[in-house]
Design an enzyme around this catalytic site. Sequence first.
Site, PDB file in Angstrom:
ATOM      1  N   HIS A 209      -7.159  -0.427 -13.429  1.00 10.52           N
ATOM      2  CA  HIS A 209      -6.869  -0.334 -12.178  1.00 10.52           C
ATOM      3  C   HIS A 209      -5.425  -1.299 -12.326  1.00 10.52           C
ATOM      4  CE1 HIS A 209      -6.218  -2.422  -7.977  1.00 10.52           C
ATOM      5  NE2 HIS A 209      -6.634  -1.226  -7.520  1.00 10.52           N
TER       6      HIS A 209
ATOM      7  N   HIS B 285      -6.698   2.709   2.425  1.00  6.70           N
ATOM      8  CA  HIS B 285      -8.195   2.770   1.943  1.00  6.70           C
ATOM      9  C   HIS B 285      -8.750   2.112   3.161  1.00  6.70           C
ATOM     10  CE1 HIS B 285      -7.718  -1.794   0.551  1.00  6.70           C
ATOM     11  NE2 HIS B 285      -8.450  -1.764   1.410  1.00  6.70           N
TER      12      HIS B 285
ATOM     13  N   SER C  35      -9.992   5.512  -0.995  1.00  7.99           N
ATOM     14  CA  SER C  35      -8.646   5.096  -1.079  1.00  7.99           C
ATOM     15  C   SER C  35      -7.686   6.366  -1.294  1.00  7.99           C
ATOM     16  CB  SER C  35      -8.608   4.082  -2.401  1.00  7.99           C
ATOM     17  OG  SER C  35      -7.495   3.908  -2.780  1.00  7.99           O
TER      18      SER C  35
END
Length: 352
Positions: A298, A322, A218
């Site tokens: 996250h 990503h 990512s």
Amino acid sequence: MSDKFKLESAIPGHLKIPGLCPMHSRNEKELPYPTYVARFDQSVTQVVICYLGVQAKIDDHLDKFTDASHCIEKLLKHHPAGYWDHAIFFDRNGFTNHLYTLYWSDVESYNSWTSSSGIKAWWESEERETDGLGYFKEVIMPRTTHFETHYSTPEPEALGRLARAMSGEIKEHAYWGSMRDRIPASQTSSLMPNGYPTLIQDVRQKIVPHENLCVIRSGQNWSDADLEEAKLYIQEMQPSLEKGMEYLHKQGMEIGCFSNRYAKILNNSGNDSRQSFGLSFWRGLDDLEKWASSHVTHLRIFGAAHAYMNKLGAEAKLRTYHEVAIVSAGEQSYEYINCHPATGMLNAVYTS
């Protein structure tokens, strides 16, 4: 978005199964921003990604550490992969790591490169075992049915550099579960992991992998941002990202993340390029999904990114992306020489 404008499916037409719908969905008119995927030629059925690394304590074997990095770069420049980049990261054991990520659009090209570039002889040399440095080589070979890419702009990064083109705006994004919906194999498979990695103990340690490991890179690229936007990114978005990466690096095993590296990409002169990426290995896609959708680390990254884009909108120069791959046991290879136990997939067997 105009009513006349039709969003594309992230899954290319030749891999789409008629009559099947995504597991999740969102009203296309409610999508808050456009995103894109890489479009590979239909002849591409499997890609190869190699993570090649050198590690050492910053004050140990400095000359050899530098020489090893220069040797890898020389081999790559004379016999380049389809695409490659060079990054650096620092791990919790106090080691500096040079990480080279190499991409090929087919297995035959990778095999040809290993035999012609000199990397095979360099890797197999006894010197790798005796010079005091740590080395790792991690290879995954995901099928195109088992990976997905995702970009905030129609500019390719990393694996996308091998694609023939970029898509138009896609519909499978901006909802939890969209990552899975972009993987063609998810139309017919749960992609659940099976088994657990084990270790073959020797001077050169090798991992016996399990089925359906999940790998994600990512990335963030703010190289085109002006000073004002770069400051905004560093002050308001990067701190949440770094905390999330640190959590996965230090405590990820408790949620199924075997290894996480947060690396800074270097330019051709060996200096900071204002690009970074997280590279993590997960027991399975479901573990990654749970972290992404529900873990506070996250959710903070997601919230910071949302606030950033709300503030800058279409004027933002930051590019994010990503690539996610689900790989079978036969599509993975891991070898470590004199690396500490928390290195890459070694971490899965030493801390389990």
